[in-house]
Write a protein that holds these residues in place. Structure first.
Motif, PDB file in Angstrom:
ATOM      1  N   GLY A  12      -1.696  -1.679  10.130  1.00 33.18           N
ATOM      2  CA  GLY A  12      -0.288  -1.741   9.758  1.00 33.18           C
ATOM      3  C   GLY A  12       0.169  -3.188   9.740  1.00 33.18           C
ATOM      4  O   GLY A  12      -0.372  -4.023  10.455  1.00 33.18           O
ATOM      5  N   TYR A  13       1.142  -3.466   8.858  1.00 37.32           N
ATOM      6  CA  TYR A  13       1.682  -4.834   8.820  1.00 37.32           C
ATOM      7  C   TYR A  13       2.617  -5.064   9.996  1.00 37.32           C
ATOM      8  O   TYR A  13       2.832  -6.183  10.424  1.00 37.32           O
ATOM      9  CB  TYR A  13       2.433  -5.070   7.503  1.00 37.32           C
ATOM     10  N   GLU A  14       3.207  -3.963  10.495  1.00 34.28           N
ATOM     11  CA  GLU A  14       4.107  -4.063  11.633  1.00 34.28           C
ATOM     12  C   GLU A  14       3.616  -3.092  12.699  1.00 34.28           C
ATOM     13  O   GLU A  14       3.113  -2.014  12.349  1.00 34.28           O
ATOM     14  CB  GLU A  14       5.534  -3.667  11.231  1.00 34.28           C
ATOM     15  N   PRO A  15       3.774  -3.446  13.983  1.00 31.92           N
ATOM     16  CA  PRO A  15       3.304  -2.559  15.055  1.00 31.92           C
ATOM     17  C   PRO A  15       3.948  -1.175  14.952  1.00 31.92           C
ATOM     18  O   PRO A  15       5.132  -1.061  14.639  1.00 31.92           O
ATOM     19  CB  PRO A  15       3.765  -3.269  16.346  1.00 31.92           C
ATOM     20  N   PRO A  18       1.599   2.338  10.822  1.00 33.17           N
ATOM     21  CA  PRO A  18       0.318   2.220  10.127  1.00 33.17           C
ATOM     22  C   PRO A  18       0.447   2.462   8.623  1.00 33.17           C
ATOM     23  O   PRO A  18       1.131   3.400   8.202  1.00 33.17           O
ATOM     24  CB  PRO A  18      -0.562   3.299  10.782  1.00 33.17           C
ATOM     25  N   VAL A  19      -0.188   1.607   7.850  1.00 30.37           N
ATOM     26  CA  VAL A  19      -0.243   1.753   6.394  1.00 30.37           C
ATOM     27  C   VAL A  19      -1.577   2.395   6.011  1.00 30.37           C
ATOM     28  O   VAL A  19      -1.634   3.250   5.146  1.00 30.37           O
ATOM     29  CB  VAL A  19      -0.040   0.383   5.718  1.00 30.37           C
ATOM     30  N   LEU A  20      -2.655   1.985   6.664  1.00 28.58           N
ATOM     31  CA  LEU A  20      -3.943   2.658   6.499  1.00 28.58           C
ATOM     32  C   LEU A  20      -4.159   3.543   7.714  1.00 28.58           C
ATOM     33  O   LEU A  20      -3.999   3.096   8.856  1.00 28.58           O
ATOM     34  CB  LEU A  20      -5.085   1.640   6.355  1.00 28.58           C
ATOM     35  N   GLY A  37      -4.504   6.110  -7.138  1.00 34.75           N
ATOM     36  CA  GLY A  37      -3.531   6.697  -6.227  1.00 34.75           C
ATOM     37  C   GLY A  37      -2.164   6.128  -6.513  1.00 34.75           C
ATOM     38  O   GLY A  37      -2.047   5.102  -7.184  1.00 34.75           O
ATOM     39  N   PRO A  38      -1.120   6.772  -6.006  1.00 35.43           N
ATOM     40  CA  PRO A  38       0.240   6.339  -6.320  1.00 35.43           C
ATOM     41  C   PRO A  38       0.555   4.962  -5.758  1.00 35.43           C
ATOM     42  O   PRO A  38      -0.124   4.480  -4.848  1.00 35.43           O
ATOM     43  CB  PRO A  38       1.117   7.411  -5.659  1.00 35.43           C
ATOM     44  N   SER A  39       1.568   4.347  -6.298  1.00 35.30           N
ATOM     45  CA  SER A  39       2.050   3.065  -5.815  1.00 35.30           C
ATOM     46  C   SER A  39       2.462   3.213  -4.344  1.00 35.30           C
ATOM     47  O   SER A  39       3.069   4.202  -3.967  1.00 35.30           O
ATOM     48  CB  SER A  39       3.239   2.658  -6.682  1.00 35.30           C
ATOM     49  N   GLY A  40       2.064   2.246  -3.518  1.00 37.14           N
ATOM     50  CA  GLY A  40       2.388   2.296  -2.101  1.00 37.14           C
ATOM     51  C   GLY A  40       1.381   3.064  -1.269  1.00 37.14           C
ATOM     52  O   GLY A  40       1.530   3.185  -0.055  1.00 37.14           O
ATOM     53  N   ALA A  41       0.314   3.576  -1.915  1.00 35.32           N
ATOM     54  CA  ALA A  41      -0.687   4.383  -1.201  1.00 35.32           C
ATOM     55  C   ALA A  41      -1.529   3.550  -0.234  1.00 35.32           C
ATOM     56  O   ALA A  41      -2.076   4.087   0.733  1.00 35.32           O
ATOM     57  CB  ALA A  41      -1.600   5.086  -2.203  1.00 35.32           C
ATOM     58  N   GLY A  42      -1.669   2.253  -0.511  1.00 34.66           N
ATOM     59  CA  GLY A  42      -2.469   1.399   0.362  1.00 34.66           C
ATOM     60  C   GLY A  42      -3.656   0.741  -0.329  1.00 34.66           C
ATOM     61  O   GLY A  42      -4.502   0.128   0.339  1.00 34.66           O
ATOM     62  N   LYS A  43      -3.731   0.814  -1.656  1.00 33.12           N
ATOM     63  CA  LYS A  43      -4.891   0.261  -2.381  1.00 33.12           C
ATOM     64  C   LYS A  43      -5.002  -1.256  -2.190  1.00 33.12           C
ATOM     65  O   LYS A  43      -6.080  -1.769  -1.876  1.00 33.12           O
ATOM     66  CB  LYS A  43      -4.788   0.601  -3.879  1.00 33.12           C
ATOM     67  N   SER A  44      -3.889  -1.970  -2.377  1.00 34.18           N
ATOM     68  CA  SER A  44      -3.933  -3.433  -2.215  1.00 34.18           C
ATOM     69  C   SER A  44      -4.225  -3.809  -0.768  1.00 34.18           C
ATOM     70  O   SER A  44      -4.887  -4.823  -0.507  1.00 34.18           O
ATOM     71  CB  SER A  44      -2.605  -4.064  -2.625  1.00 34.18           C
ATOM     72  N   THR A  45      -3.745  -3.007   0.143  1.00 35.34           N
ATOM     73  CA  THR A  45      -4.009  -3.276   1.562  1.00 35.34           C
ATOM     74  C   THR A  45      -5.498  -3.110   1.864  1.00 35.34           C
ATOM     75  O   THR A  45      -6.079  -3.901   2.621  1.00 35.34           O
ATOM     76  CB  THR A  45      -3.147  -2.327   2.433  1.00 35.34           C
ATOM     77  N   ILE A  46      -6.129  -2.134   1.249  1.00 40.61           N
ATOM     78  CA  ILE A  46      -7.582  -1.968   1.396  1.00 40.61           C
ATOM     79  C   ILE A  46      -8.290  -3.239   0.895  1.00 40.61           C
ATOM     80  O   ILE A  46      -9.201  -3.756   1.550  1.00 40.61           O
ATOM     81  CB  ILE A  46      -8.069  -0.709   0.643  1.00 40.61           C
ATOM     82  N   PHE A  53      -8.379 -10.795   4.768  1.00 38.66           N
ATOM     83  CA  PHE A  53      -7.094 -11.445   5.017  1.00 38.66           C
ATOM     84  C   PHE A  53      -6.472 -10.890   6.290  1.00 38.66           C
ATOM     85  O   PHE A  53      -5.675 -11.538   6.942  1.00 38.66           O
ATOM     86  CB  PHE A  53      -6.143 -11.231   3.839  1.00 38.66           C
ATOM     87  N   TYR A  54      -6.855  -9.659   6.608  1.00 42.97           N
ATOM     88  CA  TYR A  54      -6.395  -9.022   7.852  1.00 42.97           C
ATOM     89  C   TYR A  54      -7.579  -8.353   8.516  1.00 42.97           C
ATOM     90  O   TYR A  54      -8.554  -8.001   7.855  1.00 42.97           O
ATOM     91  CB  TYR A  54      -5.340  -7.943   7.557  1.00 42.97           C
ATOM     92  N   GLU A  55      -7.494  -8.163   9.826  1.00 44.79           N
ATOM     93  CA  GLU A  55      -8.490  -7.391  10.568  1.00 44.79           C
ATOM     94  C   GLU A  55      -7.888  -6.014  10.860  1.00 44.79           C
ATOM     95  O   GLU A  55      -6.665  -5.895  11.021  1.00 44.79           O
ATOM     96  CB  GLU A  55      -8.832  -8.075  11.892  1.00 44.79           C
TER      97      GLU A  55
HETATM   98  P1  ADP Z   1      -0.715   0.103  -3.363  1.00 49.39           P
HETATM   99  O1  ADP Z   1      -1.570  -1.086  -3.637  1.00 49.39           O
HETATM  100  O2  ADP Z   1      -1.474   1.393  -3.321  1.00 49.39           O
HETATM  101  O3  ADP Z   1       0.477   0.180  -4.248  1.00 49.39           O
HETATM  102  P2  ADP Z   1      -0.012  -1.337  -0.936  1.00 49.39           P
HETATM  103  O4  ADP Z   1      -1.251  -1.542  -0.167  1.00 49.39           O
HETATM  104  O5  ADP Z   1       0.506  -2.495  -1.732  1.00 49.39           O
HETATM  105  O6  ADP Z   1      -0.142  -0.043  -1.854  1.00 49.39           O
HETATM  106  O7  ADP Z   1       1.162  -0.908   0.043  1.00 49.39           O
HETATM  107  C1  ADP Z   1       1.010   0.083   1.044  1.00 49.39           C
HETATM  108  C2  ADP Z   1       2.239   0.064   1.949  1.00 49.39           C
HETATM  109  O8  ADP Z   1       2.248  -1.160   2.690  1.00 49.39           O
HETATM  110  C3  ADP Z   1       3.555   0.122   1.210  1.00 49.39           C
HETATM  111  O9  ADP Z   1       4.446   0.923   1.973  1.00 49.39           O
HETATM  112  C4  ADP Z   1       4.019  -1.317   1.196  1.00 49.39           C
HETATM  113  O10 ADP Z   1       5.413  -1.392   1.165  1.00 49.39           O
HETATM  114  C5  ADP Z   1       3.447  -1.850   2.492  1.00 49.39           C
HETATM  115  N1  ADP Z   1       3.137  -3.302   2.420  1.00 49.39           N
HETATM  116  C6  ADP Z   1       2.299  -3.881   1.539  1.00 49.39           C
HETATM  117  N2  ADP Z   1       2.214  -5.201   1.765  1.00 49.39           N
HETATM  118  C7  ADP Z   1       3.016  -5.466   2.831  1.00 49.39           C
HETATM  119  C8  ADP Z   1       3.337  -6.639   3.567  1.00 49.39           C
HETATM  120  N3  ADP Z   1       2.828  -7.826   3.260  1.00 49.39           N
HETATM  121  N4  ADP Z   1       4.195  -6.510   4.606  1.00 49.39           N
HETATM  122  C9  ADP Z   1       4.714  -5.319   4.944  1.00 49.39           C
HETATM  123  N5  ADP Z   1       4.451  -4.168   4.300  1.00 49.39           N
HETATM  124  C10 ADP Z   1       3.607  -4.233   3.262  1.00 49.39           C
END
Ligand code: ADP
Ligand code: ADP
Length: 229
Positions: A12-15, A18-20, A37-46, A53-55
């Motif tokens: 998670g980006y914040e304590p 969790p995003v993943l 998957g839909p926007s906001g699903a967590g693909k970019s975070t993966i 960039f993150y652990e």
């Molecule tokens: P996708 O790529 O599938 O659209 P993301 O991985 O970008 O999804 O986002 C997943 C969730 O994490 C979303 O709720 C998004 O708002 C949140 N998020 C993404 N990047 C950040 C960030 N740098 N700080 C806080 N929240 C983030």
């Protein structure tokens, strides 16, 4: 041994948010995987965790079977290449753009990579070949050409895995089809993970991972997933 593996990854980006939520998948040494998957699903975070960039908060990311947290950051970054969505190029020549960040590259290797990425004909048609300036941000090239240059640049650094963030997002349907063919060819020498929105990109991948709500909700061949959805 997979090139890259996520094992029960929580992040998670914040304590406490969790995003993943327990993401798990393995990327074999060759072939193409589409991440949908839909926007906001967590693909970019993966992708951000795959690039280190993150652990993870929990679970592990493994590179060639070793916990990424114990292999060096430099080694990890050398193994994992990224092609960004808008493929920014430098205002230099095509050659400078291709070789930027690569180690020594032989003429033969450069030729092979140009052929694999479908750039040979374009280069031959330029007034000064590889020494032609591409313009600010590469604007003398088309979107599809910039995309190919970015993929070629990435290949010249010899990664084991390339992550591509929506490579066809700004392409017309013809360029999109041509790029799909290129990705198929590249996936015979290198593992590819592609964030895909368009169906044509998804279809050309051997395997599709569906990401929803921070978890992998389906993982299989494209045809199987379409039949069951
Ligand atoms: P996708 O790529 O599938 O659209 P993301 O991985 O970008 O999804 O986002 C997943 C969730 O994490 C979303 O709720 C998004 O708002 C949140 N998020 C993404 N990047 C950040 C960030 N740098 N700080 C806080 N929240 C983030
Ligand atoms: P487009 O019409 O732009 O080509 P699609 O209708 O193919 O888009 O896809 C719409 C959405 O469905 C996209 O968000 C995509 O990521 C998702 N998607 C595409 N293929 C699959 C699949 N096999 N399983 C689950 N979701 C998919």
């Amino acid at each position: 041994v997979p090139v890259l593996e996520f094992r029960d990854v929580w992040f998670g980006y914040e304590p406490g948010r969790p995003v993943l939520r327990g993401v798990g998948f393995a990327v074999p040494a060759r072939g193409q995987i589409a991440l949908v998957g839909p926007s906001g699903a967590g693909k970019s975070t993966i992708f951000a965790l795959a690039e280190r960039f993150y652990e993870p908060d929990r679970g592990s990311v493994l590179l060639h079977g070793r916990n990424a947290a114990v292999t060096s950051y430099a080694r990890h970054r050398a193994a994992v290449g990224l092609v960004e969505q808008d493929c920014p190029l430098l205002a230099g020549t095509l050659r400078e753009n291709l070789l930027y960040g690569a180690g020594p590259v032989s003429a033969g290797e450069l030729r092979r990579v140009l052929a694999m990425t479908g750039l040979t004909t374009m280069v031959a048609g330029l007034p000064d070949g590889l020494d032609t300036p591409v313009g600010d941000h590469g604007r003398r090239l088309s979107g599809g050409q910039r995309q190919r240059v970015a993929i070629a640049r990435c290949l010249l650094s010899r990664p084991d895995l390339i992550l591509l963030d929506e490579p066809t997002a700004h392409l017309d349907p013809d360029s999109e089809l041509a790029l799909a063919a290129t990705l198929h060819e590249v996936s015979s020498v290198c593992a590819l993970v592609v964030i895909a929105h368009r169906f044509s990109t998804v279809r050309s991948a051997g395997r599709v991972l569906v990401v929803d709500g921070g978890a992998v909700t389906a993982d299989g061949g494209h045809d199987d997933l379409v039949r069951s959805s």
